[in-house]
Design an enzyme around this catalytic site. Sequence first.
Site, PDB file in Angstrom:
ATOM      1  N   CYS A 198     -42.470 -22.650 -52.707  1.00 11.13           N
ATOM      2  CA  CYS A 198     -41.344 -21.864 -52.182  1.00 11.13           C
ATOM      3  C   CYS A 198     -39.988 -22.512 -52.458  1.00 11.13           C
ATOM      4  O   CYS A 198     -38.957 -21.891 -52.218  1.00 11.13           O
ATOM      5  CB  CYS A 198     -41.514 -21.616 -50.688  1.00 11.13           C
ATOM      6  N   HIS A 227     -35.028 -19.881 -47.695  1.00 13.64           N
ATOM      7  CA  HIS A 227     -36.339 -19.300 -47.990  1.00 13.64           C
ATOM      8  C   HIS A 227     -36.827 -18.501 -46.782  1.00 13.64           C
ATOM      9  O   HIS A 227     -36.858 -19.005 -45.656  1.00 13.64           O
ATOM     10  CB  HIS A 227     -37.318 -20.416 -48.343  1.00 13.64           C
ATOM     11  N   ASN A 271     -42.768 -13.310 -46.733  1.00 14.67           N
ATOM     12  CA  ASN A 271     -42.582 -14.550 -47.492  1.00 14.67           C
ATOM     13  C   ASN A 271     -43.012 -14.309 -48.943  1.00 14.67           C
ATOM     14  O   ASN A 271     -44.195 -14.149 -49.226  1.00 14.67           O
ATOM     15  CB  ASN A 271     -43.428 -15.652 -46.846  1.00 14.67           C
TER      16      ASN A 271
HETATM   17  N1  ACO Z   1     -51.973 -12.242 -34.687  1.00 15.33           N
HETATM   18  C1  ACO Z   1     -52.288 -12.565 -33.418  1.00 15.33           C
HETATM   19  N2  ACO Z   1     -52.510 -13.854 -33.033  1.00 15.33           N
HETATM   20  C2  ACO Z   1     -52.371 -14.802 -33.965  1.00 15.33           C
HETATM   21  C3  ACO Z   1     -52.041 -14.521 -35.307  1.00 15.33           C
HETATM   22  C4  ACO Z   1     -51.835 -13.173 -35.653  1.00 15.33           C
HETATM   23  N3  ACO Z   1     -51.489 -12.795 -36.897  1.00 15.33           N
HETATM   24  N4  ACO Z   1     -51.992 -15.684 -35.997  1.00 15.33           N
HETATM   25  C5  ACO Z   1     -52.276 -16.666 -35.130  1.00 15.33           C
HETATM   26  N5  ACO Z   1     -52.528 -16.132 -33.902  1.00 15.33           N
HETATM   27  C6  ACO Z   1     -52.884 -16.833 -32.679  1.00 15.33           C
HETATM   28  C7  ACO Z   1     -53.552 -18.164 -32.922  1.00 15.33           C
HETATM   29  O1  ACO Z   1     -54.918 -18.029 -33.193  1.00 15.33           O
HETATM   30  C8  ACO Z   1     -53.272 -18.884 -31.623  1.00 15.33           C
HETATM   31  O2  ACO Z   1     -54.210 -18.467 -30.694  1.00 15.33           O
HETATM   32  P1  ACO Z   1     -54.847 -19.534 -29.658  1.00 15.33           P
HETATM   33  O3  ACO Z   1     -53.676 -20.040 -28.857  1.00 15.33           O
HETATM   34  O4  ACO Z   1     -55.813 -18.711 -28.873  1.00 15.33           O
HETATM   35  O5  ACO Z   1     -55.462 -20.587 -30.504  1.00 15.33           O
HETATM   36  C9  ACO Z   1     -51.902 -18.327 -31.202  1.00 15.33           C
HETATM   37  O6  ACO Z   1     -51.711 -17.121 -31.959  1.00 15.33           O
HETATM   38  C10 ACO Z   1     -50.771 -19.274 -31.472  1.00 15.33           C
HETATM   39  O7  ACO Z   1     -50.918 -19.812 -32.806  1.00 15.33           O
HETATM   40  P2  ACO Z   1     -49.837 -20.754 -33.436  1.00 15.33           P
HETATM   41  O8  ACO Z   1     -50.334 -21.224 -34.768  1.00 15.33           O
HETATM   42  O9  ACO Z   1     -49.392 -21.770 -32.448  1.00 15.33           O
HETATM   43  O10 ACO Z   1     -48.652 -19.703 -33.649  1.00 15.33           O
HETATM   44  P3  ACO Z   1     -47.193 -20.011 -34.073  1.00 15.33           P
HETATM   45  O11 ACO Z   1     -46.262 -19.508 -33.063  1.00 15.33           O
HETATM   46  O12 ACO Z   1     -47.044 -21.436 -34.570  1.00 15.33           O
HETATM   47  O13 ACO Z   1     -47.021 -19.099 -35.361  1.00 15.33           O
HETATM   48  C11 ACO Z   1     -47.055 -19.210 -37.762  1.00 15.33           C
HETATM   49  C12 ACO Z   1     -47.889 -19.262 -36.508  1.00 15.33           C
HETATM   50  C13 ACO Z   1     -46.349 -17.885 -37.823  1.00 15.33           C
HETATM   51  C14 ACO Z   1     -47.984 -19.355 -38.948  1.00 15.33           C
HETATM   52  C15 ACO Z   1     -46.020 -20.360 -37.741  1.00 15.33           C
HETATM   53  O14 ACO Z   1     -46.659 -21.571 -37.436  1.00 15.33           O
HETATM   54  C16 ACO Z   1     -45.295 -20.520 -39.035  1.00 15.33           C
HETATM   55  O15 ACO Z   1     -44.518 -19.671 -39.436  1.00 15.33           O
HETATM   56  N6  ACO Z   1     -45.470 -21.669 -39.734  1.00 15.33           N
HETATM   57  C17 ACO Z   1     -44.741 -21.935 -40.949  1.00 15.33           C
HETATM   58  C18 ACO Z   1     -45.248 -21.125 -42.111  1.00 15.33           C
HETATM   59  C19 ACO Z   1     -44.315 -21.305 -43.278  1.00 15.33           C
HETATM   60  O16 ACO Z   1     -43.135 -21.432 -43.103  1.00 15.33           O
HETATM   61  N7  ACO Z   1     -44.792 -21.356 -44.506  1.00 15.33           N
HETATM   62  C20 ACO Z   1     -43.774 -21.583 -45.544  1.00 15.33           C
HETATM   63  C21 ACO Z   1     -44.208 -22.121 -46.693  1.00 15.33           C
HETATM   64  S1  ACO Z   1     -45.133 -20.952 -47.607  1.00 15.33           S
HETATM   65  C22 ACO Z   1     -45.345 -21.555 -49.209  1.00 15.33           C
HETATM   66  O17 ACO Z   1     -44.815 -22.535 -49.596  1.00 15.33           O
HETATM   67  C23 ACO Z   1     -46.327 -20.800 -50.099  1.00 15.33           C
END
Ligand code: ACO
Length: 348
Positions: A121, A261, A291
């Site tokens: 990215c 990004h 993304n």
């Molecule tokens: N729908 C419903 N629930 C979900 C989903 C979904 N799509 N995805 C995860 N959950 C659940 C999890 O299972 C978890 O449940 P649990 O508490 O029972 O275990 C709960 O939601 C919380 O999960 P977290 O991982 O803590 O959620 P968070 O608020 O951190 O959001 C996310 C997850 C969106 C992936 C976030 O961590 C994020 O954006 N991370 C960065 C990703 C990124 O920026 N990538 C960029 C680089 S990409 C590249 O280079 C190709």
Amino acid sequence: MLVARNGTPVRARLAGVEGYVPERVLTNAELERIVDTTDEWIVSRTGIRERHVAADDQATSDLAVEAARRLLERTGTDAADLDAVLVATTTPDHVFPPTAPLVAGRIGARSAAAVDLNAACSGFIYGLAQSTALVECGMARNVLLIGSEVLTRYVDWTDRTTCVLFGDGAGAALVSAAPPDAVDGFLGFDLGADGDLADQLTVPAGGTRAPAHTAAPEDLCIRMNGREVYKFATRIIEESARRLLERLEIGVDEIDLMVAHQANIRILEYATERLGIPEDRVFNNIDRVGNTSSASIPIALAEARDRGRLRPGDLVLMVGFGAGLTWGAAVARYEPPAAPTPDAAGPA
Ligand code: ACO
């Protein structure tokens, strides 16, 4: 040999941007029918409402060609005048040939060098730095840089933690040698990588470590430790942008537009608030695009331009981060070629 400006080396400028997203839109409501998720969860945790998905017969080069053709038309550039075509992508058409020669051939850039680069990215920012280097060392006058991705081919549609995040698209930029009266072009870059965090965001198989023909299907898909990437992203956007602005002795209040990004609206809002850049000087379109990795910054820049948020002469701060883990920031004056004046165009 390039002509120096006031005796100083030639400067590279950001002369144009253009974007392309495939027609098919995938909404959160449709994802609700595929995995255990809700529109409410996706919007509140990521800011994404919908993303675009390439048609079955569209590969990364097809999206890149669309963005490139639009850019050439908008900037009035003849493909024969391109000295280099760089394609930043993590999702090339093939292991080889590279995607850039395919794109260069189709747009008619017959005298251009053509090569891919992969910084995930951060690829567009790394590509801007390389384009600038080519221009400023005199090896090129016009570089076409395209970030293009068909990430949905690497999405595990049973994994709700990743499949809601990614979309497909391409964005193109023209980096050109500035004329002597240009303001200041690209002012600087901050690039970096932390390979110790490489495991946090991977497609585990498909390369020489685990060839595709020996791999379990799920290992050919994106695997991410979302929380760790989140922590890294919020830290690195601020650090990298601050480091660059300090080195350039540019105040945050001098930035007309910041485009980072588009990975997660919460990451973007947190980082821009820490930097002290007000909302009205930040452009985000993650809600409609998701993304798109190396394509996300140029797609957002082009949309900002179309909405009147990016204007000629604006000082733009761009920040990318992604797998590697890599990051990059750039500051540039947006300097599209001036439209011909009525006098210059001759009598009507
Ligand atoms: N729908 C419903 N629930 C979900 C989903 C979904 N799509 N995805 C995860 N959950 C659940 C999890 O299972 C978890 O449940 P649990 O508490 O029972 O275990 C709960 O939601 C919380 O999960 P977290 O991982 O803590 O959620 P968070 O608020 O951190 O959001 C996310 C997850 C969106 C992936 C976030 O961590 C994020 O954006 N991370 C960065 C990703 C990124 O920026 N990538 C960029 C680089 S990409 C590249 O280079 C190709």
